[in-house]
Enzyme design. Sequence first.
Site, mmCIF file in Angstrom:
data_model
loop_
_atom_site.group_PDB
_atom_site.id
_atom_site.type_symbol
_atom_site.label_atom_id
_atom_site.label_comp_id
_atom_site.label_asym_id
_atom_site.label_seq_id
_atom_site.Cartn_x
_atom_site.Cartn_y
_atom_site.Cartn_z
ATOM 1 N N CYS A 150 -9.300 2.237 -2.881
ATOM 2 C CA CYS A 150 -8.593 3.133 -2.600
ATOM 3 C C CYS A 150 -8.678 4.513 -3.198
ATOM 4 O O CYS A 150 -7.846 5.613 -2.783
ATOM 5 C CB CYS A 150 -7.228 2.822 -2.849
ATOM 6 S SG CYS A 150 -6.831 1.034 -2.091
ATOM 7 N N HIS A 199 -1.329 7.841 -3.221
ATOM 8 C CA HIS A 199 -1.882 6.605 -2.502
ATOM 9 C C HIS A 199 -0.830 5.857 -1.979
ATOM 10 O O HIS A 199 0.220 5.712 -2.883
ATOM 11 C CB HIS A 199 -2.717 5.986 -3.257
ATOM 12 C CG HIS A 199 -3.184 4.578 -2.446
ATOM 13 N ND1 HIS A 199 -3.843 4.561 -1.193
ATOM 14 C CD2 HIS A 199 -3.182 3.398 -3.080
ATOM 15 C CE1 HIS A 199 -4.016 3.284 -1.224
ATOM 16 N NE2 HIS A 199 -3.737 2.747 -2.071
ATOM 17 N N ASN A 236 -0.944 0.052 3.425
ATOM 18 C CA ASN A 236 -1.970 0.735 2.700
ATOM 19 C C ASN A 236 -3.000 0.707 3.656
ATOM 20 O O ASN A 236 -3.472 -0.295 3.715
ATOM 21 C CB ASN A 236 -2.083 -0.066 1.611
ATOM 22 C CG ASN A 236 -3.122 0.239 0.465
ATOM 23 O OD1 ASN A 236 -4.011 0.851 0.750
ATOM 24 N ND2 ASN A 236 -2.933 -0.364 -0.768
HETATM 25 N N1 COA Z 1 7.307 -12.656 2.357
HETATM 26 C C1 COA Z 1 8.277 -13.308 1.618
HETATM 27 N N2 COA Z 1 8.133 -13.869 0.448
HETATM 28 C C2 COA Z 1 6.811 -13.343 -0.361
HETATM 29 C C3 COA Z 1 5.840 -12.647 0.423
HETATM 30 C C4 COA Z 1 6.108 -12.319 1.618
HETATM 31 N N3 COA Z 1 5.229 -11.477 2.509
HETATM 32 N N4 COA Z 1 4.806 -12.347 -0.478
HETATM 33 C C5 COA Z 1 4.944 -13.111 -1.841
HETATM 34 N N5 COA Z 1 6.433 -13.734 -1.529
HETATM 35 C C6 COA Z 1 6.897 -14.350 -2.547
HETATM 36 C C7 COA Z 1 6.140 -15.142 -3.419
HETATM 37 O O1 COA Z 1 5.783 -16.280 -3.214
HETATM 38 C C8 COA Z 1 6.934 -15.200 -4.739
HETATM 39 O O2 COA Z 1 7.883 -16.429 -4.585
HETATM 40 P P1 COA Z 1 8.152 -17.552 -5.673
HETATM 41 O O3 COA Z 1 9.026 -16.475 -6.688
HETATM 42 O O4 COA Z 1 8.906 -18.368 -5.081
HETATM 43 O O5 COA Z 1 6.967 -17.696 -6.305
HETATM 44 C C9 COA Z 1 8.129 -13.969 -4.340
HETATM 45 O O6 COA Z 1 8.014 -13.604 -3.190
HETATM 46 C C10 COA Z 1 8.037 -12.810 -5.490
HETATM 47 O O7 COA Z 1 6.618 -12.626 -5.490
HETATM 48 P P2 COA Z 1 5.959 -11.470 -6.152
HETATM 49 O O8 COA Z 1 4.703 -11.491 -6.503
HETATM 50 O O9 COA Z 1 6.804 -11.385 -7.942
HETATM 51 O O10 COA Z 1 6.774 -10.114 -5.594
HETATM 52 P P3 COA Z 1 6.779 -8.467 -6.153
HETATM 53 O O11 COA Z 1 8.187 -8.099 -6.074
HETATM 54 O O12 COA Z 1 5.685 -8.338 -7.181
HETATM 55 O O13 COA Z 1 6.037 -7.861 -4.779
HETATM 56 C C11 COA Z 1 3.935 -7.133 -3.966
HETATM 57 C C12 COA Z 1 4.784 -8.380 -4.472
HETATM 58 C C13 COA Z 1 2.370 -7.593 -3.701
HETATM 59 C C14 COA Z 1 4.407 -6.458 -2.710
HETATM 60 C C15 COA Z 1 3.703 -6.180 -5.311
HETATM 61 O O14 COA Z 1 3.353 -6.933 -6.395
HETATM 62 C C16 COA Z 1 2.682 -5.251 -5.094
HETATM 63 O O15 COA Z 1 3.137 -4.344 -4.190
HETATM 64 N N6 COA Z 1 1.617 -4.858 -5.967
HETATM 65 C C17 COA Z 1 0.569 -4.173 -5.924
HETATM 66 C C18 COA Z 1 -0.205 -4.209 -4.633
HETATM 67 C C19 COA Z 1 -1.057 -3.202 -4.311
HETATM 68 O O16 COA Z 1 -0.708 -2.031 -4.297
HETATM 69 N N7 COA Z 1 -2.407 -3.643 -3.910
HETATM 70 C C20 COA Z 1 -3.167 -2.640 -3.534
HETATM 71 C C21 COA Z 1 -3.905 -1.582 -4.426
HETATM 72 S S1 COA Z 1 -4.630 -0.303 -4.010
#
Ligand code: COA
Length: 336
Positions: free
Chosen positions: A116, A255, A285
Amino acid sequence: MSQRIRAGIWGVGSAVPERVLTNHDLEKMVETSDEWISTRTGIKERRISEPGEKTSDYAAAAARRALERAGVHPEELDLIIVATLTPDMFCPPTACIVQHKIGAVRAGAFDLSAACSGFVYGLDVAARGIEAGAYRRVLVIGADLLSHVTDYTDRSTCVLFGDGAGACVLGPVEEGGVLSTYLGADGSGGPKLTVPAYRSNEAAVNGAASREGTFIRMDGNEVFKFAVRVMPEAALEAVRRAGVAVEDVRLFIPHQANIRIIDAAAKRLGISGDRVFSNVHKYGNTSAASIPIALDEAVEQGRISPGDLVVLVGFGGGLTWAASVLQWTGERVPRA
Ligand code: COA
């Protein structure tokens, strides 16, 4: 004494697929909800390419628009850089396919792999080459069809990604332009975001590769923490190298991965929301394409004027990060 050559952006363009995949569409594919996706990421919809379409199709379309706005003919280009993690195939490089598609017969062409952060990495290479007098017209493209590497049964990743391309033509400018760039990487964090093998679109069409191991896998929480830390750090370093102050920056173009990451970074930098550009709600993204698509829309919406300071800042797989400070010079062919 000869005067220092400066590099600037002469024209910007972007291209995204027409097909829209909404959060409600995803509700039918995996166990998720519009509410969860919206509150955790800010994304409402993303664009998805059609079967058979390739990264070079969107890269070339974005390039043609950027060339038009730069008033540059394809044959005038000296170099084409395509930043992508989803090339059409391993060889030839997507940049060479684009070179042929747009008719840039004089240009060298290569792909750049920095996930990215790739577009800002490419901007750095282009600007340095122009400043050194090695090139006069360089096309930098960020293009990714992340739908090709997305597992649509994995709700933790499939809600985040989309397809698109953005491009800039750079050339020498009298003043302003690319004031600074700052590139960084931390390979020790590589396992936090991987695409272990790549199934090119060509192989997919021919059924020549299995899907196993060809998807984005990510430790979302870890990448989130990394992004929130590194975005402000990278932006501040680029600002310091440019010899300007954060208060003087007209627009931050980060980004577009997650609105919570963007908001947290802006807060750490002490930047108010009206000076931060975001379109993550529309595209999700799009990896290397996200910053140039955002820049194109910022220009289209009149968010930046000649003389304004603009900060581009990205992060991603690698792990990598990159930032640049531009003093906007305006496009060579003003938009209608
Ligand atoms: N819909 C519903 N629930 C979801 C889900 C979805 N699409 N994706 C994950 N969950 C659930 C998980 O299973 C977890 O459940 P649990 O608590 O029962 O285990 C819960 O939601 C919380 O998950 P968590 O990973 O803690 O959520 P978060 O607030 O960290 O958000 C992301 C997850 C991926 C959105 C966040 O971590 C993120 O944006 N990370 C950076 C990713 C990124 O930018 N990557 C590219 C880099 S270039």
